[in-house]
Design an enzyme around this catalytic site. Sequence first.
Site, PDB file in Angstrom:
ATOM      1  N   ASN A  73       0.873  -1.179   0.000  1.00 28.79           N
ATOM      2  CA  ASN A  73       0.000   0.000   0.000  1.00 28.79           C
ATOM      3  C   ASN A  73       0.909   1.227   0.000  1.00 28.79           C
ATOM      4  O   ASN A  73       1.514   1.553   1.018  1.00 28.79           O
ATOM      5  CB  ASN A  73      -0.885  -0.038   1.261  1.00 28.79           C
ATOM      6  CG  ASN A  73      -1.664   1.247   1.459  1.00 28.79           C
ATOM      7  OD1 ASN A  73      -1.758   2.084   0.547  1.00 28.79           O
ATOM      8  ND2 ASN A  73      -2.228   1.416   2.656  1.00 28.79           N
ATOM      9  N   TRP A  74       0.984   1.867  -1.140  1.00 28.59           N
ATOM     10  CA  TRP A  74       1.914   3.007  -1.268  1.00 28.59           C
ATOM     11  C   TRP A  74       1.345   4.303  -0.680  1.00 28.59           C
ATOM     12  O   TRP A  74       2.049   5.317  -0.649  1.00 28.59           O
ATOM     13  CB  TRP A  74       2.277   3.216  -2.744  1.00 28.59           C
ATOM     14  CG  TRP A  74       3.295   2.242  -3.242  1.00 28.59           C
ATOM     15  CD1 TRP A  74       3.935   1.273  -2.513  1.00 28.59           C
ATOM     16  CD2 TRP A  74       3.819   2.150  -4.576  1.00 28.59           C
ATOM     17  NE1 TRP A  74       4.819   0.582  -3.318  1.00 28.59           N
ATOM     18  CE2 TRP A  74       4.767   1.097  -4.587  1.00 28.59           C
ATOM     19  CE3 TRP A  74       3.574   2.840  -5.766  1.00 28.59           C
ATOM     20  CZ2 TRP A  74       5.471   0.736  -5.740  1.00 28.59           C
ATOM     21  CZ3 TRP A  74       4.274   2.483  -6.906  1.00 28.59           C
ATOM     22  CH2 TRP A  74       5.215   1.434  -6.896  1.00 28.59           C
ATOM     23  N   LYS A  75       0.088   4.292  -0.267  1.00 31.13           N
ATOM     24  CA  LYS A  75      -0.522   5.503   0.310  1.00 31.13           C
ATOM     25  C   LYS A  75      -0.282   6.690  -0.635  1.00 31.13           C
ATOM     26  O   LYS A  75      -0.368   6.525  -1.840  1.00 31.13           O
ATOM     27  CB  LYS A  75       0.025   5.736   1.729  1.00 31.13           C
ATOM     28  CG  LYS A  75      -0.084   4.460   2.579  1.00 31.13           C
ATOM     29  CD  LYS A  75       0.164   4.656   4.031  1.00 31.13           C
ATOM     30  CE  LYS A  75      -0.024   3.321   4.752  1.00 31.13           C
ATOM     31  NZ  LYS A  75       0.091   3.417   6.189  1.00 31.13           N
ATOM     32  N   HIS A  84      -9.493   1.460   5.083  1.00 35.08           N
ATOM     33  CA  HIS A  84      -8.203   1.604   5.765  1.00 35.08           C
ATOM     34  C   HIS A  84      -8.369   2.560   6.945  1.00 35.08           C
ATOM     35  O   HIS A  84      -9.138   3.531   6.853  1.00 35.08           O
ATOM     36  CB  HIS A  84      -7.153   2.128   4.783  1.00 35.08           C
ATOM     37  CG  HIS A  84      -5.770   2.079   5.353  1.00 35.08           C
ATOM     38  ND1 HIS A  84      -5.311   3.022   6.236  1.00 35.08           N
ATOM     39  CD2 HIS A  84      -4.766   1.180   5.188  1.00 35.08           C
ATOM     40  CE1 HIS A  84      -4.066   2.702   6.592  1.00 35.08           C
ATOM     41  NE2 HIS A  84      -3.711   1.591   5.967  1.00 35.08           N
ATOM     42  N   GLU A  94      -6.637   4.903   7.986  1.00 32.49           N
ATOM     43  CA  GLU A  94      -6.371   6.321   7.672  1.00 32.49           C
ATOM     44  C   GLU A  94      -7.595   6.972   7.010  1.00 32.49           C
ATOM     45  O   GLU A  94      -7.848   8.163   7.201  1.00 32.49           O
ATOM     46  CB  GLU A  94      -5.117   6.432   6.783  1.00 32.49           C
ATOM     47  CG  GLU A  94      -3.860   6.174   7.612  1.00 32.49           C
ATOM     48  CD  GLU A  94      -2.672   5.637   6.840  1.00 32.49           C
ATOM     49  OE1 GLU A  94      -2.681   5.675   5.595  1.00 32.49           O
ATOM     50  OE2 GLU A  94      -1.726   5.162   7.496  1.00 32.49           O
ATOM     51  N   GLU A 127      -5.442  -4.928  10.773  1.00 32.17           N
ATOM     52  CA  GLU A 127      -4.442  -3.887  10.941  1.00 32.17           C
ATOM     53  C   GLU A 127      -4.658  -3.143  12.260  1.00 32.17           C
ATOM     54  O   GLU A 127      -5.414  -2.161  12.314  1.00 32.17           O
ATOM     55  CB  GLU A 127      -4.524  -2.883   9.785  1.00 32.17           C
ATOM     56  CG  GLU A 127      -4.202  -3.491   8.439  1.00 32.17           C
ATOM     57  CD  GLU A 127      -3.531  -2.472   7.512  1.00 32.17           C
ATOM     58  OE1 GLU A 127      -2.458  -2.789   7.001  1.00 32.17           O
ATOM     59  OE2 GLU A 127      -4.071  -1.376   7.346  1.00 32.17           O
ATOM     60  N   GLY A 167       2.654   2.151  10.800  1.00 32.82           N
ATOM     61  CA  GLY A 167       3.631   3.229  10.628  1.00 32.82           C
ATOM     62  C   GLY A 167       4.385   3.597  11.893  1.00 32.82           C
ATOM     63  O   GLY A 167       5.022   4.641  11.958  1.00 32.82           O
ATOM     64  N   SER A 227       3.468  -2.198  10.330  1.00 32.53           N
ATOM     65  CA  SER A 227       4.925  -2.295  10.529  1.00 32.53           C
ATOM     66  C   SER A 227       5.507  -3.654  10.132  1.00 32.53           C
ATOM     67  O   SER A 227       6.382  -4.183  10.820  1.00 32.53           O
ATOM     68  CB  SER A 227       5.301  -1.932  11.963  1.00 32.53           C
ATOM     69  OG  SER A 227       4.971  -0.575  12.223  1.00 32.53           O
ATOM     70  N   GLY A 272       2.843  -1.104   4.270  1.00 35.61           N
ATOM     71  CA  GLY A 272       2.931   0.309   3.914  1.00 35.61           C
ATOM     72  C   GLY A 272       4.373   0.697   3.642  1.00 35.61           C
ATOM     73  O   GLY A 272       4.932   0.439   2.582  1.00 35.61           O
TER      74      GLY A 272
HETATM   75  P1  PGA Z   1       2.930   0.272   7.637  1.00 36.97           P
HETATM   76  O1  PGA Z   1       1.457   0.507   7.034  1.00 36.97           O
HETATM   77  O2  PGA Z   1       3.444  -1.025   7.034  1.00 36.97           O
HETATM   78  O3  PGA Z   1       3.731   1.456   7.182  1.00 36.97           O
HETATM   79  O4  PGA Z   1       2.791   0.166   9.105  1.00 36.97           O
HETATM   80  C1  PGA Z   1       0.559  -0.564   6.896  1.00 36.97           C
HETATM   81  C2  PGA Z   1      -0.757  -0.078   6.334  1.00 36.97           C
HETATM   82  O5  PGA Z   1      -1.175   1.041   6.640  1.00 36.97           O
HETATM   83  O6  PGA Z   1      -1.406  -0.800   5.566  1.00 36.97           O
END
Ligand code: PGA
Length: 241
Positions: free
Chosen positions: A9-11, A96, A98, A165, A171, A204, A225
């Site tokens: 997931n490149w956000k 997600h 976010e 998640e 993150g 993470s 991510g």
């Molecule tokens: P992260 O993000 O690997 O940077 O913790 C995971 C995600 O948000 O899907």
Amino acid sequence: MRKIVIAGNWKMFKTQAESEDFLREFLPHLEETPEAREVLLCPPFTDLNSLSKYLHGSRIQLGAQNVHWEEYGAYTGEISAPMLTEIGVRFVIVGHSERRQYFGETDSTVNLRLKAAQKHGLTPILCVGETKKQRDAGETESIITAQLDKDLVDVNQGNLIIAYEPIWAIGTGDTCEAMEANRVIGLIRSQLRNSNVSIQYGGSVKPNNIDEIMAQPEIDGVLVGGASLEPASFARIINYQ
Ligand code: PGA
């Protein structure tokens, strides 16, 4: 059959030029990747069309990071499922944390997006997970159960991926212990009508913890991510031991 699905997931990272630089370095690593592992990239919307052409004939599948529930209409800033499928997108991340946290996504809009994705032949990746406060209060199970109950109303469990998640692990470098992630994912599976849904862990995931995570019996893949932005680290993740 539960499939192994590893998704990046490149956000809101990578321009088109940056995404092609990534692929030039990343693609050769796929030669070592066992066939049974499905590899997915979920870049920003603006990269999807060019990557779809670039990846034509490769085994990498494309996913979007969101989808609207209507096919078209006056919804400024949104993208519909037919717009995604037309350019070869097969998957979409829905709900997600976010999106839920910063953009007001609710369980009822998550449910609408899941159904719209499926109606148009996309496979949604539904994200669920608890905050640190909820975990510390012993609410992990009840929060996840409530999310699943609301998000999955009238959703076809034959075309679905779920990602567990924990929000506190996203993150932060604070990964959920592999055994604990395995336990929660087992709990999620016990609440599904279809026990063959692939359930990923996300939060993470890094080259140094992927082997332990993927050794867990309930975990069918990962949603990555930060560590999916670097070709070498994402390559180590898809080629876990
Ligand atoms: P992260 O993000 O690997 O940077 O913790 C995971 C995600 O948000 O899907």
